[in-house]
Design a protein around this motif. Structure first.
Motif: not given
Length: 89
Positions: A41-67
């Motif tokens: 993206a131009e300038g900035r990308l933001v990933l919000r925990k709420d959005s990930v949890e919405q698409t996954l359908g379960r809780p998401f630990d933001m640290q797990s993205i590093h994997v």
């Protein structure tokens, strides 16, 4: 302004993360490659925990993205509820 990007391994969980990135960044460009997905993206990308949890359908630990991260371009700002990639000029 410069483009920022994140490249993630291509797997079931990252498909939901990519969907969340597109929700949070509607102008982002998604490039599906054989073993990874590159989102830019131009300038900035933001990933919000709420959005990930919405698409996954379960809780998401933001640290797990590093994997799943293959590489990224930009400065990273990590918080408990969001990950932001931007260029600090």
């Amino acid at each position: 302004m410069s483009r920022v990007f994140i490249a993630l391994q291509s797997n079931e969980e990252t498909r939901c993360i990519v969907d969340a990135l597109v929700l949070d960044n509607p102008d982002a460009h998604v490039d599906h490659q054989p073993a990874m997905v590159r989102i830019s993206a131009e300038g900035r990308l933001v990933l919000r925990k709420d959005s990930v949890e919405q698409t996954l359908g379960r809780p998401f630990d933001m640290q797990s993205i590093h994997v799943h991260i293959v590489t990224l371009g930009g400065h990273v700002d990590e918080e408990d509820d969001a990950l932001t990639i931007c260029w600090n000029h």
